[in-house]
Design an enzyme around this catalytic site. Structure first.
Site, PDB file in Angstrom:
ATOM      1  CG  HIS A 156      -2.107  -0.864   1.130  1.00  0.00           C
ATOM      2  ND1 HIS A 156      -2.814  -1.026  -0.032  1.00  0.00           N
ATOM      3  CD2 HIS A 156      -2.756  -1.619   2.077  1.00  0.00           C
ATOM      4  CE1 HIS A 156      -3.829  -1.862   0.190  1.00  0.00           C
ATOM      5  NE2 HIS A 156      -3.809  -2.227   1.446  1.00  0.00           N
ATOM      6  CE  LYS A 309     -24.086  -2.301  -0.803  1.00  0.00           C
ATOM      7  NZ  LYS A 309     -24.932  -1.105  -1.087  1.00  0.00           N
TER       8      LYS A 309
END
Length: 343
Positions: A156, A309
């Protein structure tokens, strides 16, 4: 392919990579921590508490405090192999999906994506590809030597904080970066943090994103570090957008495979579709291995937290039009003149 390496028991590692990191990490490499070595340096850095994490401002970015010593070690000691592939992302921008796609593509000879015993059907993507930031923070970097080439790794960290042998023009390893609309990233990050801090107000996360004091932020500087690198060296840095992956997964899988040096042949169209299906959000979320247990060494998170989602535009269910316009305005201003845009 790099020559076989040996572990601490002098046993040769002869498998062709990539292989699941969890299956190579045999416990023969003892852990140590670089925390004490750089304790004074870390303590002198600007500090900010953000939700469940204590952040320190290191070389222009707000890193989780426990990452800073490991980042320093990573910068100073990491020795990339010529065929390494580093997968990079800002948190909550498609990291898990990119890991799954990259592993399925690169390992497809040894592990055909349609095979019922494929590693991704029994292991979480984070168990297949090591997270460099946690590896070095925990002093486990010697474990990377156990991986046969080509190695797949994930970070990251922004491009400017990667080691010089990775970022300089003389390097040969490749970097793949995926970014996402910052509005959807902010919503996804909030939901993720709420798994450890259920009462966290969305406004707190939103404000941190807007002012840049969010983990590994500012977001725009993170994205721009890879965007500029990709523009300067397209052969070594691939810049992807999460929304493009959603719109055309097969086309982007072919592009990813070619960039990583494992292009699909003309007779592999079925394999492309098998990779897309295996790594689809619905398939990954439905696997038992991704419903139970945790991932992460420092702040272990439930594995199902990585599969919420998987869509674009969910920000509209959480942000007022005024909030969305504000964040869009901040990002637009920061990206002005770069050739990169999200809206």
């Amino acid at each position: 392919m790099a020559p076989a390496t040996t572990n601490n028991n002098n046993k040769p590692v002869t498998k062709s990579g990539p292989v699941p990191f969890k299956e190579v990490d045999d416990g023969s490499v003892p852990d140590h921590t670089p925390k004490e070595e750089f304790g004074e340096l870390v303590a002198a850095l600007p500090r900010k508490q953000q939700s469940i994490l204590e952040l320190r401002l290191y070389q222009g970015f707000w890193l989780p405090e426990h990452w800073v010593p490991g980042t320093i070690v990573f910068q100073r000691r990491f020795a990339p192999r010529p065929d390494d592939v580093i997968l990079a992302s800002y948190p909550k921008c498609g990291t898990t999906w990119l890991k799954a796609l990259a592993f399925a593509v690169m390992a497809r000879d040894a592990h055909p994506p349609a095979h019922p015993d494929h590693p991704l059907r029994r292991l979480n993507p984070h168990d297949c590809i090591p997270f460099i930031d946690e590896i070095f923070a925990g002093g486990e970097d010697a474990k990377l030597d156990l991986l046969p080439s080509p190695r797949l790794m994930n970070t990251h960290l922004p491009f400017t904080l990667l080691p010089d042998p990775v970022t300089n023009n003389g390097g040969t390893c490749r970097v793949v970066y995926v970014c996402r609309d910052p509005k959807d990233m902010a919503v996804s990050l909030w939901h993720f943090l709420r798994r450890r801090h259920p009462d966290l107000p969305f406004a707190d996360t939103f404000e941190s994103v807007c002012d840049g004091t969010v983990p590994v932020g500012p977001v725009w500087d993170h994205v721009l570090s890879y965007w500029r690198a990709s523009q300067a060296n397209q052969d070594r840095v691939l810049f992807l957008k999460y929304e493009d992956l959603l719109r055309d997964p097969a086309g982007n899988v072919r592009w990813l495979a070619a960039f990583m040096g494992r292009p699909f042949l003309a007779d592999e169209e079925a394999a492309v579709q098998d990779v897309v299906e295996l790594c689809s959000f619905e398939k990954m979320k439905g696997l038992e291995v991704n419903k139970a247990g945790t991932s992460g060494a420092y702040k272990a998170m439930p594995r199902d937290a990585f599969f919420r989602k998987g869509v674009a535009g969910d920000w509209a269910n959480h942000m007022s039009p005024e909030m969305a316009a504000r964040l869009d305005g901040v990002v637009r201003e920061k990206l002005q003149g770069t050739g990169l845009a999200f809206s």
